[in-house]
Design a protein around this motif. Structure first.
Motif, PDB file in Angstrom:
ATOM      1  N   LEU A  22       0.796  -1.236   0.091  1.00  0.00           N
ATOM      2  CA  LEU A  22       0.153  -0.002  -0.026  1.00  0.00           C
ATOM      3  C   LEU A  22       0.775   1.304  -0.050  1.00  0.00           C
ATOM      4  CD1 LEU A  22      -2.818   1.103   0.051  1.00  0.00           C
ATOM      5  CD2 LEU A  22      -2.861   0.887   2.236  1.00  0.00           C
ATOM      6  N   PRO A  23       1.967   1.398   0.782  1.00  0.00           N
ATOM      7  CA  PRO A  23       2.661   2.754   0.969  1.00  0.00           C
ATOM      8  C   PRO A  23       3.295   2.965  -0.671  1.00  0.00           C
ATOM      9  CG  PRO A  23       2.987   1.412   2.828  1.00  0.00           C
ATOM     10  CD  PRO A  23       2.185   0.505   2.035  1.00  0.00           C
ATOM     11  N   VAL A  24       3.618   1.837  -1.163  1.00  0.00           N
ATOM     12  CA  VAL A  24       4.486   1.999  -2.271  1.00  0.00           C
ATOM     13  C   VAL A  24       3.336   2.337  -3.489  1.00  0.00           C
ATOM     14  CG1 VAL A  24       5.796   0.799  -4.266  1.00  0.00           C
ATOM     15  CG2 VAL A  24       6.201   0.077  -1.822  1.00  0.00           C
ATOM     16  N   ALA A  25       2.366   1.729  -3.505  1.00  0.00           N
ATOM     17  CA  ALA A  25       1.072   2.029  -4.352  1.00  0.00           C
ATOM     18  C   ALA A  25       0.597   3.524  -4.374  1.00  0.00           C
ATOM     19  CB  ALA A  25       0.182   1.074  -4.193  1.00  0.00           C
ATOM     20  N   ALA A 262      12.870  11.476   4.198  1.00  0.00           N
ATOM     21  CA  ALA A 262      11.574  11.535   3.790  1.00  0.00           C
ATOM     22  C   ALA A 262      11.075  10.773   2.388  1.00  0.00           C
ATOM     23  CB  ALA A 262      10.932  13.087   3.064  1.00  0.00           C
ATOM     24  N   ALA A 263      12.304  10.580   1.628  1.00  0.00           N
ATOM     25  CA  ALA A 263      12.060   9.470   0.886  1.00  0.00           C
ATOM     26  C   ALA A 263      12.109   7.989   0.914  1.00  0.00           C
ATOM     27  CB  ALA A 263      13.257   9.821  -0.704  1.00  0.00           C
ATOM     28  N   VAL A 264      12.933   7.765   1.875  1.00  0.00           N
ATOM     29  CA  VAL A 264      12.773   6.340   2.452  1.00  0.00           C
ATOM     30  C   VAL A 264      11.528   6.096   3.019  1.00  0.00           C
ATOM     31  CG1 VAL A 264      13.897   4.639   3.995  1.00  0.00           C
ATOM     32  CG2 VAL A 264      15.365   6.186   2.824  1.00  0.00           C
ATOM     33  N   VAL A 265      11.051   7.117   4.140  1.00  0.00           N
ATOM     34  CA  VAL A 265       9.814   6.943   5.006  1.00  0.00           C
ATOM     35  C   VAL A 265       8.691   6.902   3.816  1.00  0.00           C
ATOM     36  CG1 VAL A 265       8.522   7.794   6.669  1.00  0.00           C
ATOM     37  CG2 VAL A 265      11.056   7.547   6.883  1.00  0.00           C
ATOM     38  N   LEU A 266       8.473   7.908   2.935  1.00  0.00           N
ATOM     39  CA  LEU A 266       7.320   7.995   2.113  1.00  0.00           C
ATOM     40  C   LEU A 266       7.217   6.863   1.107  1.00  0.00           C
ATOM     41  CD1 LEU A 266       7.351  11.366   0.432  1.00  0.00           C
ATOM     42  CD2 LEU A 266       5.739  10.357   1.558  1.00  0.00           C
ATOM     43  N   GLY A 267       8.121   5.988   0.813  1.00  0.00           N
ATOM     44  CA  GLY A 267       8.422   4.656   0.134  1.00  0.00           C
ATOM     45  C   GLY A 267       7.808   3.453   1.033  1.00  0.00           C
ATOM     46  N   GLY A 268       7.720   3.748   2.148  1.00  0.00           N
ATOM     47  CA  GLY A 268       7.018   2.763   2.871  1.00  0.00           C
ATOM     48  C   GLY A 268       7.801   1.906   3.654  1.00  0.00           C
ATOM     49  N   THR A 269       9.158   2.315   3.974  1.00  0.00           N
ATOM     50  CA  THR A 269       9.812   1.866   4.979  1.00  0.00           C
ATOM     51  C   THR A 269       9.661   2.332   6.574  1.00  0.00           C
ATOM     52  OG1 THR A 269      12.028   1.651   3.217  1.00  0.00           O
ATOM     53  CG2 THR A 269      12.609   1.733   5.657  1.00  0.00           C
ATOM     54  N   SER A 270       9.510   1.236   7.215  1.00  0.00           N
ATOM     55  CA  SER A 270       9.139   1.644   8.671  1.00  0.00           C
ATOM     56  C   SER A 270      10.313   2.297   9.332  1.00  0.00           C
ATOM     57  CB  SER A 270       8.902   0.618   9.395  1.00  0.00           C
ATOM     58  OG  SER A 270       8.684   0.907  10.669  1.00  0.00           O
ATOM     59  N   ILE A 271       9.995   3.605   9.715  1.00  0.00           N
ATOM     60  CA  ILE A 271      11.323   4.444  10.209  1.00  0.00           C
ATOM     61  C   ILE A 271      11.632   3.706  11.730  1.00  0.00           C
ATOM     62  CG2 ILE A 271       9.897   5.719  11.846  1.00  0.00           C
ATOM     63  CD1 ILE A 271      11.995   8.215  10.696  1.00  0.00           C
ATOM     64  N   LEU A 272      10.767   2.599  12.365  1.00  0.00           N
ATOM     65  CA  LEU A 272      10.965   2.014  13.370  1.00  0.00           C
ATOM     66  C   LEU A 272      11.926   0.628  13.156  1.00  0.00           C
ATOM     67  CD1 LEU A 272       7.637   2.200  15.247  1.00  0.00           C
ATOM     68  CD2 LEU A 272       9.727   3.520  15.390  1.00  0.00           C
ATOM     69  N   TYR A 278      13.114  -1.618  -1.611  1.00  0.00           N
ATOM     70  CA  TYR A 278      13.721  -0.658  -2.369  1.00  0.00           C
ATOM     71  C   TYR A 278      13.021   0.119  -3.396  1.00  0.00           C
ATOM     72  CZ  TYR A 278      17.656   1.911  -4.275  1.00  0.00           C
ATOM     73  OH  TYR A 278      18.468   3.015  -4.741  1.00  0.00           O
ATOM     74  N   LEU A 279      12.207  -0.478  -4.072  1.00  0.00           N
ATOM     75  CA  LEU A 279      11.120  -0.129  -4.976  1.00  0.00           C
ATOM     76  C   LEU A 279      10.192   1.095  -4.449  1.00  0.00           C
ATOM     77  CD1 LEU A 279       9.829  -0.252  -7.826  1.00  0.00           C
ATOM     78  CD2 LEU A 279       8.136  -1.754  -6.685  1.00  0.00           C
ATOM     79  N   GLY A 280       9.863   0.988  -3.058  1.00  0.00           N
ATOM     80  CA  GLY A 280       9.498   2.094  -2.307  1.00  0.00           C
ATOM     81  C   GLY A 280      10.267   3.232  -2.367  1.00  0.00           C
ATOM     82  N   THR A 281      11.437   3.126  -1.953  1.00  0.00           N
ATOM     83  CA  THR A 281      12.586   4.205  -1.899  1.00  0.00           C
ATOM     84  C   THR A 281      12.679   4.796  -3.210  1.00  0.00           C
ATOM     85  OG1 THR A 281      13.567   2.927  -0.244  1.00  0.00           O
ATOM     86  CG2 THR A 281      14.950   4.611  -1.185  1.00  0.00           C
ATOM     87  N   ALA A 283      10.348   5.295  -5.500  1.00  0.00           N
ATOM     88  CA  ALA A 283       9.169   6.096  -5.606  1.00  0.00           C
ATOM     89  C   ALA A 283       9.403   7.101  -4.722  1.00  0.00           C
ATOM     90  CB  ALA A 283       7.920   5.163  -5.060  1.00  0.00           C
ATOM     91  N   GLY A 284       9.782   7.034  -3.492  1.00  0.00           N
ATOM     92  CA  GLY A 284      10.018   8.180  -2.618  1.00  0.00           C
ATOM     93  C   GLY A 284      10.834   9.149  -3.135  1.00  0.00           C
ATOM     94  N   VAL A 285      11.950   8.991  -3.696  1.00  0.00           N
ATOM     95  CA  VAL A 285      12.765   9.566  -4.463  1.00  0.00           C
ATOM     96  C   VAL A 285      12.190  10.663  -5.442  1.00  0.00           C
ATOM     97  CG1 VAL A 285      14.979   9.954  -5.766  1.00  0.00           C
ATOM     98  CG2 VAL A 285      15.004   8.357  -3.732  1.00  0.00           C
ATOM     99  N   ILE A 286      11.745   9.819  -6.345  1.00  0.00           N
ATOM    100  CA  ILE A 286      10.916  10.425  -7.663  1.00  0.00           C
ATOM    101  C   ILE A 286       9.825  11.367  -7.105  1.00  0.00           C
ATOM    102  CG2 ILE A 286       9.377  10.018  -9.554  1.00  0.00           C
ATOM    103  CD1 ILE A 286      11.010   7.297  -9.899  1.00  0.00           C
ATOM    104  N   LEU A 287       9.041  11.057  -5.984  1.00  0.00           N
ATOM    105  CA  LEU A 287       8.272  11.999  -5.402  1.00  0.00           C
ATOM    106  C   LEU A 287       8.695  13.117  -4.685  1.00  0.00           C
ATOM    107  CD1 LEU A 287       5.063  12.392  -4.783  1.00  0.00           C
ATOM    108  CD2 LEU A 287       5.580  10.713  -2.621  1.00  0.00           C
ATOM    109  N   ILE A 288       9.909  12.963  -3.980  1.00  0.00           N
ATOM    110  CA  ILE A 288      10.397  14.128  -3.379  1.00  0.00           C
ATOM    111  C   ILE A 288      10.996  15.204  -4.613  1.00  0.00           C
ATOM    112  CG2 ILE A 288      12.265  15.010  -2.151  1.00  0.00           C
ATOM    113  CD1 ILE A 288      10.085  14.020  -0.363  1.00  0.00           C
ATOM    114  N   THR A 289      11.397  14.556  -5.659  1.00  0.00           N
ATOM    115  CA  THR A 289      12.070  15.245  -6.685  1.00  0.00           C
ATOM    116  C   THR A 289      11.184  16.019  -7.442  1.00  0.00           C
ATOM    117  OG1 THR A 289      13.748  13.867  -6.797  1.00  0.00           O
ATOM    118  CG2 THR A 289      13.648  15.207  -8.903  1.00  0.00           C
ATOM    119  N   LEU A 290      10.071  15.415  -7.619  1.00  0.00           N
ATOM    120  CA  LEU A 290       8.915  16.136  -8.458  1.00  0.00           C
ATOM    121  C   LEU A 290       8.449  17.225  -7.540  1.00  0.00           C
ATOM    122  CD1 LEU A 290       7.045  13.066 -10.347  1.00  0.00           C
ATOM    123  CD2 LEU A 290       8.531  15.015 -11.377  1.00  0.00           C
TER     124      LEU A 290
END
Length: 327
Positions: A22-25, A262-272, A278-281, A283-290
């Protein structure tokens, strides 16, 4: 008989939805939304040239975020990334002043400096049991002091080597080299996390370090190596940035700490720790860049961007914290 037939589709739907991260999607959904919003300001947002340029810009953050992901999967954090980036850039550029031999070893030397910095963090966290937030912040301050002393407080005069420039700003068949470098880095990270004992150990430690230790995992060594890799990748990101700009600059890594987290957490990696892919990361990088690009088009001030990054991290931390507590 009829009941079984009615239940089968429901079971099939359940199995299908359970495979969706879900987070990646959600991250990829937000990317599409940002592109649509950006296209309202400029039709170029959907052009292949613009998208390729954004991937090139995001590649630097992507390399840095790869190392940050390894540490966050452990349930730790690395706040020394800003000056690990700057250290790698400055030391690689400084090496080029020593002639052809210096140019050959410029990139490895810059990365090695970051690895050594990460090793100090890893030893402090793994063996001295110092909280990662404290030791990495202290190491960041020490690196900052050393670099300011090295440059005398002024912008360094050393230039990037031709290899650094080509690696960061060159192209192969129209594809930016920086994107290719990020792709290779990501492929190695995927293999490391998914196909090796070291990767499984990282997830195990992130889920519960004591249980991983009792299972025979050398937890201290794994933590130390993960921090060393984080430092090396941050320094490599700095090397690429120096190659892109043509030279290193004071505090050039400061702008990458919050976006990397933010890129790592946005991609669904639990900060805990203990969960993420890595696919989520990516996505997070692209999201932050955009997001950065759109905020620039909208002329949002730098402090506004930092507020947005911080708010994103806080919200995701609350969401993951509740989910883990509820298990």
């Amino acid at each position: 008989m009829t009941t079984d037939k009615l239940d089968a589709p429901a079971t099939s739907r359940t199995n299908w939805t359970s495979r969706i991260d879900l987070p990646v999607a959600t991250a990829f959904g937000c990317i599409i939304l940002l592109l649509l919003v950006g296209s309202l300001y400029s039709p170029n947002f959907l052009s292949p040239e613009y998208l390729l340029q954004q991937l090139k810009v995001g590649a630097f953050l992507g390399v840095i975020a790869t190392g940050m992901m390894l540490v966050i999967l452990l349930g730790q954090i690395d706040l020394s990334v800003p000056w690990a980036v700057t250290l790698g850039a400055m030391m690689a550029s400084a090496a080029t002043a020593y002639g052809p031999m210096g140019e050959v070893f410029a990139i490895p030397f810059g990365v090695l400096c970051g690895v050594l910095m990460g090793l100090v963090n890893g030893i402090g966290v793994a063996y001295l049991r110092i909280p990662s937030m404290i030791i990495t912040l202290a190491v960041n301050a020490v690196a900052q002091g050393l670099m300011v002393a090295y440059t005398g407080g002024f912008a360094p005069q050393d230039s990037a080597s031709p290899a650094m420039r080509y690696l960061a700003a060159g192209t192969i068949l129209g594809v930016p080299n920086a994107v290719i470098v990020w792709a290779i880095t990501g492929a190695v990270a995927v293999f490391l996390l998914g196909r090796t004992t070291f990767g499984r150990a990282i997830y195990g430690i992130g889920n519960k370090e004591a249980a991983a230790y009792l299972s025979g995992v050398p937890t201290q060594r794994v933590v130390m190596i993960a921090f060393a890799l984080c430092g090396g990748l941050a320094a490599f990101g700095g090397v690429l940035l120096a190659g892109y700009a043509g030279k290193a600059a004071q505090s050039m890594g400061d702008a990458y700490l919050l976006p990397a987290i933010a890129a790592v957490v946005l991609g669904g990696t639990s900060i805990l720790g203990g969960r993420g892919n890595y696919l989520g990361t990516v996505a997070g990088v692209i999201l932050i860049t955009l997001l950065q690009s759109i905020l620039s088009v909208m002329q949002i001030a730098e402090f506004g961007r930092q507020i947005i990054y911080g708010a994103v991290i806080i919200v995701m931390l609350l969401l993951y914290g509740r989910e883990r507590t509820g298990r």
